[in-house]
Every structure is written in C-alpha cells, then in structure tokens.
Write an enzyme that holds these catalytic residues in place. Structure first.
Site, PDB file in Angstrom:
ATOM      1  N   THR A 201      -8.144  -6.031  -2.945  1.00  9.81           N
ATOM      2  CA  THR A 201      -6.808  -5.773  -2.412  1.00  9.81           C
ATOM      3  C   THR A 201      -5.887  -5.168  -3.471  1.00  9.81           C
ATOM      4  OG1 THR A 201      -7.103  -7.653  -0.947  1.00  9.81           O
ATOM      5  CG2 THR A 201      -4.845  -6.899  -1.276  1.00  9.81           C
TER       6      THR A 201
ATOM      7  N   GLY B  97       1.912 -10.002 -11.336  1.00  5.23           N
ATOM      8  CA  GLY B  97       1.371 -11.041 -12.200  1.00  5.23           C
ATOM      9  C   GLY B  97       2.195 -11.136 -13.475  1.00  5.23           C
TER      10      GLY B  97
ATOM     11  N   SER C 290       0.826  -1.217   0.000  1.00  7.63           N
ATOM     12  CA  SER C 290       0.000   0.000   0.000  1.00  7.63           C
ATOM     13  C   SER C 290       0.854   1.259   0.000  1.00  7.63           C
ATOM     14  CB  SER C 290      -0.893   0.024   1.246  1.00  7.63           C
ATOM     15  OG  SER C 290      -1.834  -1.016   1.173  1.00  7.63           O
TER      16      SER C 290
ATOM     17  N   ARG D 168     -32.991  -9.936  -1.414  1.00  8.01           N
ATOM     18  CA  ARG D 168     -31.539 -10.168  -1.432  1.00  8.01           C
ATOM     19  C   ARG D 168     -30.992 -10.083  -2.855  1.00  8.01           C
ATOM     20  NH1 ARG D 168     -31.611 -15.941   0.871  1.00  8.01           N
ATOM     21  NH2 ARG D 168     -29.341 -15.875   0.843  1.00  8.01           N
TER      22      ARG D 168
ATOM     23  N   GLU E 288      -4.425  -3.311  -6.858  1.00  3.62           N
ATOM     24  CA  GLU E 288      -4.618  -1.926  -7.344  1.00  3.62           C
ATOM     25  C   GLU E 288      -5.037  -1.004  -6.204  1.00  3.62           C
ATOM     26  OE1 GLU E 288      -3.498  -0.656  -9.805  1.00  3.62           O
ATOM     27  OE2 GLU E 288      -3.098  -2.476 -10.957  1.00  3.62           O
TER      28      GLU E 288
END
Ligand SMILES: CCCCC/C=C/C(=O)SCCNC(=O)CCNC(=O)[C@H](O)C(C)(C)COP(=O)(O)OP(=O)(O)OC[C@H]1O[C@@H](n2cnc3c(N)ncnc32)[C@H](O)[C@@H]1OP(=O)(O)O
Ligand SMILES: Cc1cc2nc3c(=O)[nH]c(=O)nc-3n(C[C@H](O)[C@H](O)[C@H](O)COP(=O)(O)OP(=O)(O)OC[C@H]3O[C@@H](n4cnc5c(N)ncnc54)[C@H](O)[C@@H]3O)c2cc1C
Length: 664
Positions: free
Chosen positions: A422, A177, A144, A333, A424
C-alpha cells in the site's frame, strides 16, 4: 564439543561453493564482508534483543524503539560507521522506526528537490540528527491521488512567508511515519497558492516541534494515529496526524529545485519536469524492490529449514518419517519462492543501477529516461511486494501449525511487510501507471520512435506477434532464448491486444477505466518479463565458484517456468505457446525441483542471515526446533503461574456450578 547441527546432513548434500554463493547474494565480496560484520555486531548486542517485543504494550514497544534508535546512533558514531554501514546496522536492528523516514525520505526529499542553498542549510543538521524529519504527504482523505491534496501553502508577499493551513478535516496529514511523536521537522506537501492562483502540490520544510522542549509549535496539532495490524510489528512506528492552523514559514523553506516563488510572489516553473516533485517516491520504490528480496528470503529460509526438520508419514518398520521437504507438493510451493528471492535480488541490483543512472542524467538536465525509471520502479515495487506478501503467508502455511506461533517469526514478518503493498503507492494504482506507459509506447510504434530500455522488445513487435515457440521436448525449455522469446511475445501480444481494445472507445480515458483490470494484467506480464530478462542477464556474467552458476541457472529456470505454468492461460490464449508446450514446461519444472532439493538448505544459508535477524525458532541455523519450541513455551507469561489469574473469579464458579448441576 562441536555444536549440534540438525541440518549437517543436508548441508553436506550441497553441490556448490557456499562462500561464493554468499558473495553473489550480497552483490560483491566487499558487500558480503560489510554486511556480515554489521549483522554480527547487531546480533551480539543485548540492547538489540527482539525476542520479547510482541509481548510489549504499545507504549513499552515505542520506548524500546527509541532506546534502540538511540543506541544504534551511538554505535554508528562510536564506531565511525560509513553511511552504508549505518544503513545496514539500522536494517539489521529490524524494528520499524522514525529513523527509516528521516534517512529514507526526509533527507532524500531535501536532496532531490532542494536547491544547493537549501542543501547547505538543512542537510548538515539532518545528517547529525540535530533535527529529525519525516515525509508528510498523505492526508486523511487523499493518498493515491497526490494532485488531490488539500493542505494549502499560501504566499504572503507582505511578510515573505507561506501560510500553511489545513482547511478541512480530510486535509489533515495522516500516516506519515515518525510524525506522531518524534519528528521535529517534516517535508510537507501542500498546494502552492500565489496571488490567488493554485500551482499544484509542492514540498515545504516545516518545523513541527521545539528543539528544546519537543512541544508542538503554535498552530500545529500533532499526534499518533493509533494501533496498526498485528502485535509488535509496525506498531513500533509513530505514524502520525498533523493539522496546521495558519502556520507561517519563511519563503526559502519551499523546496525550490522544480519551481520557485520570487520575493514578489511570482511563480516560476523551471525546465525541470514537475514530476520531480514525486522524485522521493521513485527513490524509495527502488529500495523497496531490494527489501522485497530480503523479506522473501527470510520467509523462505524459515520455511526451507523447517521443512527439512519436519517429518510426517511414511515411516517404514519404525524408521523415521518422511521430511516434508521431500513431498513434491511442498517443493512446488516452496522452490518457486526460493527462486523468486534470487530473482528479486538481481532485479533489485539492476534497478539500483537504473536509478543511479537516471539521477546522474537528471543532474545533467537529461530527463529522457525519467518515464522509464518511473515505470520500472512503480511496476517492480508493485510486483515484488505483492508476491512477497503472499509468499510470507504461503511460508507460514508451509510450516503447518508451528508457523502460526509468534516465535516462528512469520506472523510478525507478515504484519510488518504487508503495508508495502500500500505505501509508496498502492500496488494497483502503480500498475496502472505502468500500463499507461506501455500503451503510450505501443501507440508510438508506427511513428518511427524506437522503444528503448525495458520496452526495446516492442521494437520487434512484428516478429513477436507471429513467432512460434519451437519447444518439442521438456528440455527445450532450458534454452534462455526460448524462455525470453515466450515472455516477450506474451507481453507484447497482451499490450497490443489491450491497445486495440482501447482504440474502440471514443474517449480514451473511459476506455482506460473500463479496461483497467486487463491493463493491470498487461503491466504484470511486462514486469515479469523484466525480472526474467535481468536474471538471464545476470547469468551472462562471470560467476566464479564450483557449481554456483549451475545452481543459479536452475533457479532462473524454476522462476521462469513456474510463472509460465501459473499464467498458462495468458501464454496459450495469446498463441505464444501451445497447451502441449505448456505441459512440457511443467514436466521440466518437476525435473528442476529435483535438482534444487539437495541444494535447498545451502541455498538459504547463502542469505547469511543470523538467528537474531531471522527471529525464528523454526528457521534457526542448527535446526534444533523441537527443543527450542519446548523451552520457549515455558517463557510465556501465562506459564508464570500454574493456576492462571482469574481462576478464582471466573473459572472456579463455573466448575463448581457444573458439579452442583451434575449432582441434581
Ligand atoms: C523508508 C521506507 C518507509 C516508507 C513509508 C511510506 C511512505 C509513503 O507511503 S509516502 C507517500 C507515498 N504516496 C504515494 O506513493 C502516492 C501515489 N501516487 C502517485 O505517485 C501519483 O499520484 C500518481 C503517479 C498515481 C498519479 O500522479 P498524477 O500527477 O496524477 O499523474 P498522472 O497519472 O496524470 O501522470 C502525469 C505524468 O506524470 C508521470 N509520472 C507520474 N509519477 C511520476 C514519477 N514519480 N516520476 C516520473 N513521472 C511520473 C506519468 O507517467 C505521466 O506521464 P505522461 O503520461 O508521460 O504524461
Ligand atoms: C504503514 C504505512 C506507512 C505509511 N507511511 C507514510 C509516510 O511516511 N508518509 C506519507 O505521506 N504517507 C504514508 N503512508 C500512506 C500511503 O502512502 C498511502 O496509504 C498509499 O499511498 C495509498 O493511498 P490511500 O491510502 O489513499 O489508498 P486509496 O487510494 O484510498 O486506496 C483504496 C483502494 O482504492 C483503489 N484505488 C485508488 N485509486 C484507484 C484508481 N485510480 N484506479 C483503481 N483503483 C484505485 C486502491 O487500489 C485500493 O484498493 C503510509 C501508509 C501505511 C499503511
């Protein structure tokens, strides 16, 4: 003979023109035709089969990914597909691969941060895939906090080179990646050091492997980081680790649009803001919002079609049981998720426009809209991915036990999707960026600087702080201006309340840290307002086709009112609405669900997903779920033999012992 369609009756109930809705979903007739053609091309190609991949070992899955990527590239070349069609083809192949990073980050990083000479040198090779690249930013100890990266790039004026080095274990690149086994090159983020001075993090193009033998170049240690969550899923990707032991690269391989290093080793900061080094992340965050609508639509399509097939309870005189989609709890829902898929689609379209606009401005050295673009991409990426990840799990539960079967498609979709919360940018970290932007906007309200763009509503703070919602009956909640004002008032009141609380701290950073949970809520309220307002704006457009606009209005109201119901505490606590008005919103929501019900199957048909892309027995177009589940069960390798392997060694001795003890 006409093919059996278990959803035929449901499809007949639809009250709108499906073909026109497909065009609205695709964005234009042209997009619809392109994507329809490419999706069918992929679905009909046996190399792109994916029904067995959760059974493959990691090595076989990875090889299968290489085979699919090579075949995709061949089809792209043979059919002379445009860049847009090629992107569609790769996304319909639906298997995470190194190509995602090559096209999605490596090339955009060079385009966004490189000079025109660097474009000329590197882009032609990258476009032809003569080199394959990845985006190597995150380290074992730092993700981060980009400014905390440890890898160094030290300029050596004697040789006109940078020396790339990984000084500690925690400085090892970790996660990129495509890095583990494939990439020949990477854009590496490292601290630039010249003359002993640290100039912060910059991007460098680094060759990692030989172009003839694919072996790591001297000084480079590279490999895969290991298995990830779930079977199949993201394990097709070679997320990698990388270490440098004083690796030398020429000076002109530093990406030099934002800052330059001269032949003499002088660091030159151009007029371009340093945040442009983060530009590739802004680009990818924008694409992730559109991708969220696709993933959400997939899960919702599966759950909706299955809910129409599945029946439980309520059989009268031996007649059929009730379709579970008719249960109000199932609707409450499912239908907000269906509405959210459409909402995210439209906000994604708008965000793409915003990104194109900011890019054009940047090219003309106008940096004024960069903070807004950063806040919108960060906030919407965070909000849409968090909702989508939770929604996929909710759709699994909406499908009962069968949703837990791998061939429902939902477990793999979930496993592939969740890291978007998580990567990007961690979603909480990104919301805190939005909160910073909002607090800054609030602090400037008295200065005469008029808020623009998505914060323009703050310019009407005086009115929004004291306005009263005029809803008296449930149907009053159908008025767009009423909905918009409630969301604007809630967002501005939450922002100003937080800003006031921040003002009580002598050190603003301490205050920001202390109040960060509240600030995250403020950012979410602002992002929800953006999505609601962009949906309402979409409805201002001319939308042809019988009943299409009407359905979209219903979905927009479902989207807004379900948020209002979910966050009732915020709306009531800030005095934007009364508890009674909240109850009326809920009453209206129930009426809206009844209007969605007859259109539900057609609304998911409008996504135009092939059975191949959906990859779900529960969501298959014809709804022939039970027969397919039954047939599929017999294909499981465990059913290859009647008596399982291991029976003689492990089961029989226990069973025999049981007989012996029973005789005693
Ligand atoms: C193809 C799809 C596959 C994807 C696979 C996955 C790939 C990846 O995950 S790649 C790695 C992604 N990594 C991250 O996203 C890291 C997240 N962290 C950050 O982006 C930054 O560290 C940060 C934004 C959280 C903080 O950066 P920092 O430099 O410490 O900035 P400040 O908070 O001090 O802010 C300073 C200033 O800069 C503005 N700003 C920050 N980011 C941007 C940006 N991207 N664009 C424009 N402006 C930005 C920020 O708003 C502050 O502005 P002021 O308050 O006006 O000074
Ligand atoms: C599947 C996958 C693919 C990836 N691909 C790439 C890639 O191609 N290239 C690349 O460079 N990277 C890649 N990454 C790395 C990814 O970008 C990082 O994992 C991500 O940015 C999050 O950083 P982190 O892992 O350091 O999380 P951390 O920051 O360590 O987060 C841990 C926890 O701390 C919290 N936290 C952190 N900072 C704060 C704060 N300031 N305030 C409050 N809470 C905080 C977070 O909310 C989280 O709950 C990938 C990751 C994954 C999972």
């Amino acid at each position: 003979m006409e093919a059996l369609d278990y959803h035929a009756e449901e499809r007949r109930k639809a009250e709108f023109n499906l073909d026109e809705m497909k065009i609205v979903w695709a964005g234009s007739r042209r997009n619809y035709e392109l994507s329809d053609r490419v999706a069918r091309l992929v679905a009909s190609d046996p190399v792109f089969r994916k029904d067995n991949r959760t059974m493959l070992t990691r090595k076989d899955l990875f090889k299968d990914t290489l085979r699919k990527a090579a075949h995709a590239w061949k089809r792209i070349i043979d059919l002379r597909l445009s860049e847009e069609e090629a992107n569609m083809l790769r996304s319909y192949v639906d298997q995470p691969a190194f190509t995602d990073l090559h096209w999605g980050m490596f090339i955009p990083a060079i385009k966004g941060q490189g000079t025109s000479e660097q474009h000329e040198k590197w882009l032609p090779m990258a476009y032809k895939m003569q080199i394959i690249g990845c985006y190597a930013q995150t380290e074992l100890g730092h993700g981060s906090n980009v400014q905390g990266l440890e890898t160094t790039a030290t300029f050596d004026p004697q040789t006109d080179e940078f020396d790339l080095h990984s000084p500690t274990l925690t400085s090892s690149k970790w996660w990129p990646g495509g890095l583990g086994k494939v990439s020949t090159h990477a854009v590496v983020y490292a601290r630039l050091i010249t003359g002993g001075q640290d100039h912060g993090v910059h991007g460098f193009i680094v060759q990692l492997r030989g172009l003839d033998d694919h072996l790591p170049l001297p000084g480079i240690t590279v490999g895969d980081i290991g298995m990830k969550f779930g079977s199949g899923a993201y394990n097709s990707m070679d997320n990698g680790l990388l270490r440098f032991d004083h690796v030398r690269i020429p000076r002109n391989q530093m990406l030099m649009r934002v800052s330059q290093v001269t032949r003499e080793g002088k660091f030159v900061q151009s007029d371009v803001p340093r945040q442009l080094v983060y530009g590739t992340m802004v680009y990818v965050r924008q694409t992730i919002v559109s991708d969220a609508s696709c993933a959400l639509a997939r899960a919702v399509c599966i759950a909706t079609r299955y809910s129409a097939v599945r029946r439980q309870f309520g059989s009268q005189n031996g007649g059929p049981e009730i379709q579970v989609i008719d249960y109000k709890t199932q609707q409450s829902r499912l239908f907000p998720l269906l509405a959210s898929a459409y909402a995210f689609r439209f906000v994604g379209e708008w965000l793409k426009w915003l990104y194109t606009d900011v890019t054009q401005r940047l090219q003309a050295n106008d940096f004024s809209t960069l903070p807004e673009a950063h806040a919108c991409t960060a906030g919407l990426k965070s909000m849409t991915t968090s909702v989508t990840a939770d929604a996929i799990e909710e759709c699994r539960k909406l499908c009962g036990g069968h949703g837990y079967l791998s061939n429902s498609g939902l477990p793999e979709l979930f496993a592939v999707y969740i890291p978007t919360c998580t990567y990007e940018g961690d979603n909480v970290v990104l919301l805190l960026q939005v909160a910073r932007f909002l607090m800054k906007t609030v602090s400037q309200l008295g200065s005469g600087k008029k808020p623009v763009g998505t914060t323009a509503y703050m310019g009407r703070a005086e009115h929004l702080m004291q306005c009263r919602c005029e809803v008296e009956m449930a149907q009053d909640w159908l008025k767009p201006s009423t909905i918009l004002e409630a969301f604007e008032a809630r967002a501005v009141r939450m922002s100003i309340a937080c800003a006031k609380s921040l003002g009580k701290f002598s050190n603003p950073e301490d205050g920001f840290a202390e109040l960060s949970p509240d600030l995250v809520e403020v950012a979410i309220a602002h992002c929800q307002l953006i999505v609601v307002s962009k949906f309402l704006e979409k409805l201002q457009q001319d939308i042809p086709g019988k009943g299409v606009k009407r359905q979209l209005e219903i979905l927009c109201n479902v989207y807004a009112l379900h948020l209002l119901h979910k966050h009732l505490g915020d709306f009531v606590a800030t005095g934007c609405i009364t508890p009674n008005q909240g109850a009326l919103a809920n009453e209206q929501l129930r009426l809206l669900y009844a209007q969605v019900r007859p259109n539900a199957i057609a609304l998911v048909d409008a996504f135009n997903y092939t059975d191949h892309y959906l990859g779900s027995i529960l969501g298959c177009y014809d709804g022939n779920v039970y027969q397919k589940l039954y047939q599929e069960a017999w294909k499981d390798p465990l059913n290859d033999t009647v008596v399982p392997d291991g029976y003689l060694e492990y089961l029989r001795p226990i069973l025999k012992q049981h007989i012996r003890t029973a005789r005693l």
